[in-house]
Write an enzyme that holds these catalytic residues in place. Sequence first.
Site, mmCIF file in Angstrom:
data_model
loop_
_atom_site.group_PDB
_atom_site.id
_atom_site.type_symbol
_atom_site.label_atom_id
_atom_site.label_comp_id
_atom_site.label_asym_id
_atom_site.label_seq_id
_atom_site.Cartn_x
_atom_site.Cartn_y
_atom_site.Cartn_z
ATOM 1 N N HIS A 191 0.862 -1.188 0.000
ATOM 2 C CA HIS A 191 0.000 0.000 0.000
ATOM 3 C C HIS A 191 0.899 1.239 0.000
ATOM 4 C CE1 HIS A 191 -3.531 2.425 0.824
ATOM 5 N NE2 HIS A 191 -2.810 3.062 1.725
ATOM 6 N N SER A 211 4.067 0.575 2.439
ATOM 7 C CA SER A 211 3.992 -0.449 3.494
ATOM 8 C C SER A 211 3.582 -1.784 2.899
ATOM 9 C CB SER A 211 2.923 -0.076 4.533
ATOM 10 O OG SER A 211 3.089 1.248 5.002
HETATM 11 C C1 GRF Z 1 1.545 0.507 -6.182
HETATM 12 O O1 GRF Z 1 1.923 1.820 -5.896
HETATM 13 C C2 GRF Z 1 0.975 -0.163 -4.974
HETATM 14 O O2 GRF Z 1 1.439 0.354 -3.766
HETATM 15 C C3 GRF Z 1 -0.494 0.103 -5.071
HETATM 16 O O3 GRF Z 1 -0.763 0.084 -6.449
HETATM 17 C C4 GRF Z 1 0.397 0.427 -7.181
HETATM 18 C C5 GRF Z 1 0.610 -0.652 -8.192
HETATM 19 O O4 GRF Z 1 1.551 -0.295 -9.170
HETATM 20 N N1 GRF Z 1 -1.225 -0.856 -4.291
HETATM 21 P P1 GRF Z 1 2.093 -1.356 -10.216
HETATM 22 O O5 GRF Z 1 0.891 -1.909 -10.981
HETATM 23 O O6 GRF Z 1 2.784 -2.426 -9.443
HETATM 24 O O7 GRF Z 1 3.021 -0.608 -11.087
#
Ligand code: GRF
Length: 321
Positions: free
Chosen positions: A111, A138
Amino acid sequence: MTGKARIAVLISGAGTNMAALVYASRIAPCPYEVVLVASNDPEAAGLKLAAAEGIATFALPHKGMTREAHDAAMEAAVLKAGADHIVLAGYMRILSDGFVERWEGRMLNIHPSLLPLYKGLDTHARAIAAGDSHAGTSVHLVTPELDAGEVLAQIAVPIVPGDTPASLAERVKLAEHQLYPRAVADYVSRWRNPAWLLDQLRARALALPETCEQESFGSAGFRVGEGKSGKYFAYFADRPHGHERIALLVKASGMDELHALVEDQPETYFKPAFYGARGWVGIVLDRPDLDWGDVEAWLQRSWRAVAPKRLTRLMDVAEEF
Ligand code: GRF
């Protein structure tokens, strides 16, 4: 020793965290392998990369399906791939409670905030608007309550002058790509991490009445009773003499039980050097399928075998009713 953990990664978008997990898994020694990449969006860019990397993929749009039915289909794909952990990486779906409960302790999420700050969406915009000096990311266990499970690892990332939510998100992702593979690796291999095993054992041993921890010949030991009259009821042994494994030593009822246990379940029980002669049995702790309920029961038995009568008498009375 047991093979690698098998993780299924669920994505909805770019899948850059998924890619970081995959590439980290290609650097030996990595304790996990990615056995499936699944998405609720067949157009998710990450799916193409996963397929090109030779990883099994599964996609099912959620439109027109109930949450339960969609989750069940995703879960079926995860099980078919033989995954033992689910790793959410930008999976933009709230999961049904039943699904989450079935995977409790085996499902992780990343997250983009320093939890418990900014659960939910728009984390970066909220951190900038609040004038925070840092944003961050996190990794946490997934529980039915959104973004509220135990935090396993975090990295703080500075917010710089002129940052927009997009520029900050990009910087936070750099940190995520370092953090997530490490946190997943640590988590799936915690069952053989002596520090984690000792913490688990300590919490259970010290929950018993009138106990304390005292080192014995370089190992953590647990005693019951007051001061000098106290007695050891358990020892934590990190690769005890003649053994490769991490173990708990507790009192068996006698030599007959000790020998029977070792003969019936040699993967789990052994006769430790020195202590074995006095009726202590070794229980191997570094097993991925270790049942902590069993460990707790052994600790209680051993505690009871050496605890002063004034403590055990109360329990005997309680048990009669
Ligand atoms: C990340 O920033 C993650 O923390 C959140 O969604 C985003 C996903 O990015 N849960 P990606 O698809 O891995 O580039």
